[in-house]
Structures are given as structure tokens and as C-alpha cells.
Design an enzyme around this catalytic site. Structure first.
Site, PDB file in Angstrom:
ATOM      1  N   GLN A 148       0.849  -1.178   0.000  1.00  0.00           N
ATOM      2  CA  GLN A 148       0.000   0.000   0.000  1.00  0.00           C
ATOM      3  C   GLN A 148       0.891   1.235   0.000  1.00  0.00           C
ATOM      4  OE1 GLN A 148      -2.356  -0.472   3.523  1.00  0.00           O
ATOM      5  NE2 GLN A 148      -0.633  -0.389   4.911  1.00  0.00           N
ATOM      6  N   LYS A 149       0.306   2.395  -0.302  1.00  0.00           N
ATOM      7  CA  LYS A 149       1.122   3.582  -0.505  1.00  0.00           C
ATOM      8  C   LYS A 149       1.860   4.013   0.760  1.00  0.00           C
ATOM      9  CE  LYS A 149       3.010   6.876  -2.668  1.00  0.00           C
ATOM     10  NZ  LYS A 149       4.149   6.501  -3.522  1.00  0.00           N
ATOM     11  N   VAL A 150       1.162   4.042   1.873  1.00  0.00           N
ATOM     12  CA  VAL A 150       1.795   4.482   3.128  1.00  0.00           C
ATOM     13  C   VAL A 150       1.999   3.276   4.025  1.00  0.00           C
ATOM     14  CG1 VAL A 150       1.565   5.939   5.164  1.00  0.00           C
ATOM     15  CG2 VAL A 150       0.777   6.772   2.938  1.00  0.00           C
TER      16      VAL A 150
END
Length: 345
Positions: free
Chosen positions: A339-341
Site C-alpha cells: 500500500q502507498k503508506v
């Protein structure tokens, strides 16, 4: 076009924006750093940002004569035994500024009266709030999961800070040439990506760099792991000789960053050995005579100074990883399990 491809191709304009907007910030931060007079630098980062920190080790060491150490955040968050940081410049690098362990390092450093600096794409993030000084990347929202434009922006931000610490008209001029060089690198690399399919069945490879481009080896290896789900291990050309070279057999893929500069002769010497072992060479280089030896050559623009070459040299790696992912039937915008973060402690 994938989100990842769009963001790779946006990098020249993003880097130009950073140069246009952030020079006064770099000069202001450098004045604060000089007044503090740190004895050394400690950098806390994860993922691609950690690879930017590796670049900073060479950059601040070679240009600014500052020793640079990479932080061990678990000492702060899990062992609760932070090292002494009073005379340090402590830098947190994070595109999101969200990871609790990186924030914890800067909070503790500030408690110890060290000078703290956040390099982040979100100045309002927890990392930005924890630091005394903030260097924003001005990269805009990065929608692809794999970092590209924020990584090169981090490298450029660090290069601007280094230059501001020891002002040099020549070095500022060299920085101004980077957006054009990155645009040329994209243009030159994209046609070669069609040949990435030749490596679609590989399950392991190594990535070799040294000096300033030691960081590039780590970042390209990370992109190949993230996007292509294969084992990609980064090494310096020196470390690779100390055992790992035993892996190389005929057809074994090796990605090598071979750019003009102090370490080129050592890289070429290793390439000679790899050719004798009949490795499959994927070369990223500004030297035509070396590219002629590669199964897959990626040409870099000439004239980029070695200290800035990682900003340009990573571009073919980004494009190769994206093309190889598609050749393997994978979606570069949706790397599995990511996931992005990412928030770690």
C-alpha cells in the site's frame, strides 16, 4: 498509460519545480545548519527514502566532509535505548511523513537538542511537525504505490541542501541541468524497454553500483522487487567480489550502473569478470563502448556530473521495472501486498 508511467514521465517538470521553489529554503536551512555546526549527520528513513539516505552518505561525506550514519529506529521505538545525538544534524526522509518510527527518531533528537530536519512531500505530516526545519518536495500527490517522482525529488533536495551548505555557482549551474538530463534519460530508455520481455521468466538477479550510485543499485533492486515480485539483490562492485559473485553462471542477469566518474574503472573490471562468466548484462551507462557489451543497454545522457548521476541513473531502472512487470503479467499500479503508506515502529 499506468499511473506509474505517468509519474515517471512527470519527473522533469517536478524536478524543475523543486529547483524553482526550494532554493531559498535550501539556503535558509543551510544557514541554520552552519550556525549549529553539527559534528555528524544521522538520517532516519525507510524504503526508497532509505536509498536516498544512502546517496546522502556519499554526498555529505564527499562534498561537505560530514560523517553520515543511518539511524536504527528500533533503538528508539522497541529497545527504548536511543543513542546520544546532541551534536548531530538528524534528518528524517519520508515522502508521506507518516511512519511512527521515523517520527520517533526526530522527536528524540529534538529532545536531546540536536538540530532536526524533515525532507518530506507533506510538510503538515507528523514528521514535518516533529522537525525544527522542513524541506518540502513540492512533488504533488504520488498516486502510484511504487515511489518514483518523490525519490528523485528527495535526491535533488539533498543535493540542493549540500550545495547551499558550501555555495558554488558551478554546482548550482549543474543542478539546473538535471531536469533536462532526466527528460533525455526517459526518452533514451523507453525504446530499450521493449526488450525487457526477454527477462520475464527470471526469478533472481543482482544490481551493481558503487560510490554515489550505490544508492541507485538499492533503489532499482527495490523497484524490481516491488513491481516484478522477483529476488533482486543490490551490491557494490567491491562487496559483490567478496562472495556473492559465486552465484553467477551463464545467463545469470546482472544490472550494472556504470557511469563516468571515480568508480568507473572498478565497475568495468567487474564487468570483465562477469563477461568471462557469461552473465547476461543489463547496463545503465553514459559510455557507448560499455553499452555495446550489454544484452540490454540503457543509454544515459552524457555530461551529467557524477555527484548528480543518481538522479538520472535511476530513470532506466524505473522504466525497466515497469516494463518487466507488464511482461510478467503484473499490474505496476497494484504491486501485490503493498500500500502507498507503510507505518512501522
Amino acid at each position: 498509460m499506468s499511473l506509474l508511467q505517468t509519474e515517471i514521465e512527470s519527473q522533469p517538470s517536478i524536478l524543475q519545480r523543486l529547483l524553482d521553489l526550494a532554493r531559498p529554503l535550501a539556503i535558509e536551512a543551510a544557514a541554520r545548519i552552519r550556525a549549529f555546526d553539527p559534528h555528524y549527520v544521522v538520517i532516519a528513513a525507510r524504503g526508497s527514502s532509505d536509498n536516498a539516505a544512502r546517496y546522502a552518505q556519499y554526498l555529505f561525506g564527499a562534498v561537505n566532509r560530514l560523517p553520515v550514519a543511518l539511524a536504527t529506529p528500533s533503538l528508539f521505538t522497541l529497545y527504548h535505548q536511543p543513542p546520544a545525538l546532541r551534536d548531530a544534524l538528524v534528518i528524517g526522509i519520508s515522502q508521506s511523513g507518516q511512519s511512527p518510527d521515523i517520527v520517533a527518531v526526530l522527536e528524540e533528537a529534538r529532545r536531546q537538542h540536536a538540530l532536526t530536519l524533515a525532507v518530506t512531500n507533506d510538510p503538515a505530516s507528523p514528521l514535518g511537525q516533529a522537525a525544527e526545519l522542513v524541506f518540502p518536495l513540492f512533488a504533488g500527490e504520488e498516486r502510484a504505490i511504487a515511489a518514483t517522482k518523490t525519490y528523485t525529488s528527495q535526491l535533488l533536495a539533498l543535493a540542493m541542501l549540500s550545495t547551499a551548505l558550501h555555495p558554488s555557482p558551478e554546482r548550482w549551474s549543474e543542478l539546473q541541468g538535471i531536469p533536462t538530463a532526466v527528460a533525455r534519460a526517459i526518452e533514451q530508455a523507453e525504446p530499450a524497454c521493449a526488450a525487457a520481455a526477454a527477462f520475464r521468466d527470471e526469478q533472481r538477479l543482482v544490481v551493481i553500483g558503487r560510490g554515489f550510485n550505490y544508492a541507485t543499485a538499492f533503489e532499482i533492486a527495490l523497484k524490481l522487487k516491488e513491481l516484478c515480485a522477483l529476488v533482486a539483490e543490490p551490491y557494490s562492485s567491491a562487496d559483490f567480489r567478496h562472495g556473492p559473485i559465486a552465484m553467477v553462471e551463464p545467463g545469470f542477469p546482472v544490472v550494472a550502473i556504470a557511469v563516468s566518474g571515480a568508480v568507473l574503472d572498478d565497475i568495468v573490471s567487474l564487468l570483465d569478470d562477469l563477461e568471462r562468466r557469461r552473465a547476461a548484462l543489463i547496463l545503465i551507462s553514459d559510455r557507448p563502448e560499455l553499452l555495446a557489451r550489454a544484452q540490454l543497454p540503457f543509454q544515459l545522457p552524457s555530461g551529467v556530473p557524477e555527484w548528480l548521476s543518481p538522479i538520472v541513473g535511476v530513470i532506466p531502472g524505473q522504466l525497466f521495472a515497469s516494463a518487466l512487470a507488464r511482461a510478467r503479467g503484473l499490474d505496476p499500479d497494484r504491486p501485490r501486498g503493498l500500500q502507498k503508506v507503510t507505518r512501522t515502529r
